[in-house]
Write a protein that holds these residues in place. Structure first.
Motif, PDB file in Angstrom:
ATOM      1  N   LEU A 274       0.918  -1.188   0.071  1.00 49.31           N
ATOM      2  CA  LEU A 274       0.074   0.032   0.083  1.00 49.31           C
ATOM      3  C   LEU A 274       0.858   1.138  -0.051  1.00 49.31           C
ATOM      4  N   ARG A 275       1.926   1.177   0.804  1.00 52.38           N
ATOM      5  CA  ARG A 275       2.902   2.199   0.880  1.00 52.38           C
ATOM      6  C   ARG A 275       3.570   2.867  -0.442  1.00 52.38           C
ATOM      7  N   THR A 280       4.401   5.949  -5.302  1.00 45.05           N
ATOM      8  CA  THR A 280       4.708   5.797  -6.612  1.00 45.05           C
ATOM      9  C   THR A 280       3.416   6.850  -7.262  1.00 45.05           C
ATOM     10  N   SER A 281       2.162   6.602  -6.613  1.00 45.73           N
ATOM     11  CA  SER A 281       1.181   7.225  -7.440  1.00 45.73           C
ATOM     12  C   SER A 281       0.141   7.938  -6.570  1.00 45.73           C
ATOM     13  N   GLY A 282       0.609   8.342  -5.154  1.00 42.19           N
ATOM     14  CA  GLY A 282      -0.205   8.930  -4.431  1.00 42.19           C
ATOM     15  C   GLY A 282      -1.323   8.342  -3.820  1.00 42.19           C
ATOM     16  N   LYS A 283      -1.464   7.184  -4.065  1.00 45.33           N
ATOM     17  CA  LYS A 283      -2.783   6.335  -3.623  1.00 45.33           C
ATOM     18  C   LYS A 283      -2.267   5.074  -2.699  1.00 45.33           C
ATOM     19  N   TYR A 284      -3.170   4.847  -1.636  1.00 43.00           N
ATOM     20  CA  TYR A 284      -2.797   3.700  -0.843  1.00 43.00           C
ATOM     21  C   TYR A 284      -3.733   2.524  -1.493  1.00 43.00           C
ATOM     22  N   ASN A 285      -3.083   1.985  -2.826  1.00 37.19           N
ATOM     23  CA  ASN A 285      -3.750   0.823  -3.440  1.00 37.19           C
ATOM     24  C   ASN A 285      -2.837   0.011  -3.947  1.00 37.19           C
ATOM     25  N   SER A 286      -3.035  -1.389  -3.622  1.00 37.73           N
ATOM     26  CA  SER A 286      -2.215  -2.453  -4.079  1.00 37.73           C
ATOM     27  C   SER A 286      -1.971  -2.523  -5.427  1.00 37.73           C
ATOM     28  N   LYS A 287      -3.255  -2.405  -6.007  1.00 38.46           N
ATOM     29  CA  LYS A 287      -3.042  -2.514  -7.714  1.00 38.46           C
ATOM     30  C   LYS A 287      -2.436  -1.591  -8.399  1.00 38.46           C
ATOM     31  N   THR A 288      -2.475  -0.527  -8.109  1.00 40.01           N
ATOM     32  CA  THR A 288      -1.873   0.840  -8.398  1.00 40.01           C
ATOM     33  C   THR A 288      -0.517   0.553  -8.235  1.00 40.01           C
TER      34      THR A 288
END
Length: 419
Positions: A274-275, A280-288
């Motif tokens: 998540l981190r 890398t993209s400013g989102k706590y998102n695993s797929k991103t």
């Protein structure tokens, strides 16, 4: 004359290595027809990347916790600075905290500095009302495992690894976090469990035991737990995108990485991924996070993995032995050698390998275990000092992994002694 002798010795050495690799690959091929399960093995020279053994090396397997090797690489490439325990902003008489996804807040007394900072503050304490941009469980996780300690929920401001700890000895019962004490129910039943959608826990009223069980999370519960720890009121406040935060840093990233790898800690792996998404993209998102890493750091992998989580809990994950070896070699070339000894357990001596591969301390590797699946991937230093990278994957066998490990051990011993 000396030069000719040197060339002869070198030629014999190379031929010896080629011979043992051909022999081991031939043995793997010859036993494949007798196996009722799937097996894939790739061994390569760490320095050059030259593959010396490949048995089903380009086939896809369920990797289990070998996924953590990819999560480690993603974190090392993406997270350049210490992950903050939390972010904070001071405005007039208010101290506002913001979660960073750090997985070890309030774990093992690692946050004495942070707690002292919060306790000594004279401002009113607030917690920003934000959440991860993802689901609390990863894709393909077993829904009925929600009450097992290896599957806590993913959150923006975790505490105690989002695990309730209950220790019973006689009539003495210890509960952490204490706030959930009132949600515990004791009876004559033997089962220990939690209701799926609430923090109602059930424990036996007899016997002595220690248990960890995930609690149902919310940002409000995080505020309440923190308030109980600090003996202060913690109030939720809407996030303001204009608010300027500072970072409170305390725990080195290597502490996270080594715990994830040595203990095969699923929660740390998930929070790290998540981190990576945030970095890398400013989102706590695993797929991103995964999409970014595959596109920017691992675009040269021939067998693009199906990678869906940070821990390997999901059976949706599909990785080939060759792709794992690719990443292991990248780690070998890009990370300082002393770091690899921090990250990878030693055969027969440490971490998840402490009770396996006895007498084979020349192996440093990450194990991966799900029911009917066992994999081991990492580094092997031969008797001659050559460093090899390997991935040995076993899928869909029946019974325990004991016989699989025994054959793997013999394979590694042969590599160690003769390559």
């Amino acid at each position: 004359m000396k030069i000719a002798k040197y060339i002869l010795v070198l030629t014999l050495f190379i031929c010896s290595g080629c011979s043992v690799s051909r022999q081991l690959e031939k043995e793997l091929d010859s036993t494949a027809g007798d196996n009722s399960f799937f097996q894939g093995v790739v061994v390569a020279e760490a320095e050059s990347g030259k593959i010396i053994i490949s048995h089903n090396g380009q086939k896809y397997f369920t990797p289990a916790s070998n996924v953590k090797i990819f999560t480690l690489y993603a974190a090392l490439r993406s997270i350049k600075d210490t992950i903050p325990t939390f972010d904070y902003a001071v405005k007039e008489d208010s101290l506002i905290l913001r979660g960073t996804g750090h997985p070890l807040f309030l774990v093992d007394s690692l946050n004495e500095k942070a707690l002292r900072f919060l306790r000594d503050s004279q401002e009113r304490l607030y917690l920003s009302d934000i959440a991860i941009e993802d689901r609390i469980f990863g894709p393909g996780w077993s829904w009925e495992d929600f009450s097992y300690s290896y599957m806590p929920e993913r959150t923006i401001f975790p505490m105690y690894s989002n695990l309730l700890s209950v220790a019973k000895k006689g009539d003495d019962i210890s509960v952490v976090p204490e706030l959930l004490n009132e949600k515990l129910n004791f009876s004559s039943q033997r089962r220990i469990y939690r209701e799926p959608e609430s923090n109602d826990f059930y424990f036996p009223d007899h016997g002595d035991y220690e248990r960890l069980i995930p609690f149902k999370t919310s940002i409000q519960l995080s505020a309440d737990i923190l308030g109980g720890v600090l003996n202060k009121k913690v109030i939720l406040v809407p996030e303001d995108i204009k608010r300027q935060y500072k970072s409170f840093k305390e725990i080195p990233n290597d502490t996270l990485y080594s715990r994830m790898m040595y203990e095969s800690d699923n929660f740390i792996a998930e929070q790290l991924l998540l981190r990576v998404g945030y970095e890398t993209s400013g989102k706590y998102n695993s797929k991103t996070a995964i999409d970014y890493v595959l596109k920017n750091f691992l675009s040269d992998i021939d067998q693009r993995p199906r990678w869906v989580d940070g821990s390997g809990l999901s059976r949706y994950n599909l990785f080939s032995p060759e792709s794992i070896v690719n990443v292991l070699q990248k780690l070998y070339l890009e990370a300082p050698s002393e770091k690899l000894s921090i990250y990878f357990p030693e055969g027969g001596r440490s971490g998840t390998l402490k009770n396996d591969f006895q007498g084979q301390s020349y192996i440093r590797a990450k194990s991966g275990t799900l029911s009917n699946n066992y994999s081991l991937s990492g580094y092997l230093t031969t008797k001659r000092g050559t460093v090899l990278v390997f991935s040995f994957m076993n899928n869909h066998y029946q019974g325990s992994a004991v016989s699989r490990k025994k054959r793997m051990s013999a394979f590694f011993k042969e590599l160690y002694e003769k390559y």
